[in-house]
Design an enzyme around this catalytic site. Structure first.
Site, PDB file in Angstrom:
ATOM      1  N   SER A  66       9.902  77.469  28.402  1.00 45.64           N
ATOM      2  CA  SER A  66       8.974  77.530  29.531  1.00 45.64           C
ATOM      3  C   SER A  66       7.672  78.216  29.090  1.00 45.64           C
ATOM      4  O   SER A  66       7.006  77.709  28.184  1.00 45.64           O
ATOM      5  CB  SER A  66       9.651  78.236  30.710  1.00 45.64           C
ATOM      6  OG  SER A  66       8.913  78.044  31.891  1.00 45.64           O
ATOM      7  N   ASP A  69      14.725  69.469  36.225  1.00 47.64           N
ATOM      8  CA  ASP A  69      14.026  70.763  36.196  1.00 47.64           C
ATOM      9  C   ASP A  69      13.168  70.899  37.450  1.00 47.64           C
ATOM     10  O   ASP A  69      12.323  70.035  37.734  1.00 47.64           O
ATOM     11  CB  ASP A  69      13.158  70.811  34.933  1.00 47.64           C
ATOM     12  CG  ASP A  69      12.561  72.174  34.666  1.00 47.64           C
ATOM     13  OD1 ASP A  69      12.086  72.820  35.613  1.00 47.64           O
ATOM     14  OD2 ASP A  69      12.554  72.577  33.488  1.00 47.64           O
ATOM     15  N   HIS A 124      16.110  74.081  34.801  1.00 44.61           N
ATOM     16  CA  HIS A 124      15.251  74.997  34.045  1.00 44.61           C
ATOM     17  C   HIS A 124      16.007  76.228  33.551  1.00 44.61           C
ATOM     18  O   HIS A 124      15.407  77.135  32.982  1.00 44.61           O
ATOM     19  CB  HIS A 124      14.086  75.442  34.954  1.00 44.61           C
ATOM     20  CG  HIS A 124      12.875  75.936  34.223  1.00 44.61           C
ATOM     21  ND1 HIS A 124      12.086  75.124  33.435  1.00 44.61           N
ATOM     22  CD2 HIS A 124      12.295  77.169  34.152  1.00 44.61           C
ATOM     23  CE1 HIS A 124      11.089  75.831  32.921  1.00 44.61           C
ATOM     24  NE2 HIS A 124      11.202  77.077  33.327  1.00 44.61           N
TER      25      HIS A 124
END
Lengths: 275, 275
Positions: free
Chosen positions: B145, B221, B254
């Site tokens: 990320s 995600d 995620h």
């Protein structure tokens, strides 16, 4: 039963459910890992019992067990470690009350209404799993520390119910160590006979089914001498002729780093019995 | 430099150190996994950059990476995600200030004194690692990320410094998405030219070294459309002729369950380049 987490993991699904437990008389969370094989067939189930202070989250986030469960086609079920909620009595300290159910059915006030983790793990949860998930009735059980105590005692007390049992750093003689004495005095009262019915080294003496015990113990475990004392299990098994594989693992402590390092071997052990 | 955690893990050691960072002007923690091979030889190093809200702990407790690092003989180094301490400025919200350093060298008050994670990760930390641990100068870099953004931009900005780079769910175009716009406006001001120097899709356009990018992205995600937009990276690499392996992984979100599921493949990728 409500699904509150649903996450792809090693080709399967790491889920968390919330349900009302009739046995514990409260809302409970439990975690279920469904391996890829569970999409097409019923799979055997490994129950994991966590240690003091844990919830259903610790094992699923830290142990890395899903990889091995996916390899072997085993469902992992991880309950919480005690009843929960505002109505449930609690105590000062991490080793009694919430997070510290010790996998017994409490007989003493104020604990006896909710603190019945033994019956929850042995009866209510497996019934729920086998009715609602693609689970076969092939069961194994394992756990860590207080949960290792839970796994060993539950397997010994229920011949034929589990095909295999293992433990990491278990409290093998709760009747003799501070954690166990504190919890058992509260939950079970002062009757030492009641304590013996939840004590691995006592149960081994009279076990009719000689289910082999696999135990891993780190030799750098900070609780080794005070709370765990695996030599008591070794002596009890030797005396009773009960099969035990006790491995002292060099350098390992009481943490999930130890569990992560050895869980693959435990799951392979259970897979040999389960599949 | 003080060792504050030391735990046996997959035959090696998962350690955490605290040191004073001259670059960040504060005390910092970083995690180092030393595989078993590091007891006897210098090993290559994979730097892992974590995402928003993380510390050095998230990756070492949740990703299960140590198993693969032990297999391949790779040291894992995981820094914190921002400067820390009472003297370090912070902001409301999880996406600016502490836990959100974005791997840039801030130029704007009040951030510019401490928020220099770019220089910390590129220069100060590797110098410390290579001077104090059995580390070779073979380096790779990866992250998740915000840390995926860090890994990709740092590799692209430093030709020859890393042998391989990969990312999970990276913020590939921080100049174009809410997380990046908020952080870059604060740390770098309104000069968009400064933003482009920390933006993967911009850096790919002029990269002289065609280091292949390996990117895994879950298609479930929750930040895919708003913050991540991997199609922008795909288009930029195609236009620039930059080698990219972008894998959309079905069902993954995620979380660290995604990282755990794919980190073995990333470490194998880095091992091929490193050893």
């Amino acid at each position: 039963m409500e699904r509150i987490e649903h996450r792809a993991c090693f080709g399967g699904w790491q889920d968390v459910y919330r349900h009302h437990s009739a046995v514990l008389d409260c809302e409970m969370n439990f975690a279920v890992y469904l391996p890829p094989q569970a999409a097409n067939e019923r799979c055997p189930v490994l129950y994991w019992l966590s240690g003091l202070t844990c919830t259903e989250q610790n094992f699923i986030t830290k142990a890395g067990a899903q990889r091995y469960a996916a390899e072997h086609g085993i469902i992992l079920v991880a309950p919480d470690t005690s009843p929960r909620g505002d109505a449930v009595p609690d105590a000062e300290g991490y080793d009694l009350g919430k997070g510290a159910g010790f996998y017994v059915d409490a007989t003493q006030a104020p604990w006896s209404r909710h603190y019945r983790m033994y019956s929850y793990v042995v009866d209510e949860l497996p019934a729920l799993i086998e009715a609602n998930f693609p689970a076969s009735d092939a069961r194994a059980i394992s756990g860590h520390s207080m949960g290792g105590h839970g796994a060993l005692t539950i397997a010994l007390k229920n011949p034929g119910r589990y095909r295999s049992v293992s433990a990491f750093s278990p409290i093998v003689a709760p009747s003799q160590v501070p954690w166990g004495k504190k919890a058992f005095a509260a939950y079970l009262g002062e009757d030492r006979e009641a304590w013996r019915r939840y004590d691995t080294v006592e149960l081994v003496k009279s076990a009719t089914e000689k289910l082999p015990l696999l135990v891993d113990q780190g030799d750098a475990d900070e609780f080794l001498a005070t709370q765990l004392q695996p030599e008591l299990l070794h002596a009890a098994c030797e005396s009773a002729g009960h099969p035990l594989t006790l491995r002292m693992q060099r350098g390992y402590d009481h943490s999930y780093y130890f569990i992560a390092s050895c869980i693959g071997d435990h799951i392979a052990h259970h897979a040999r019995a389960l599949r």
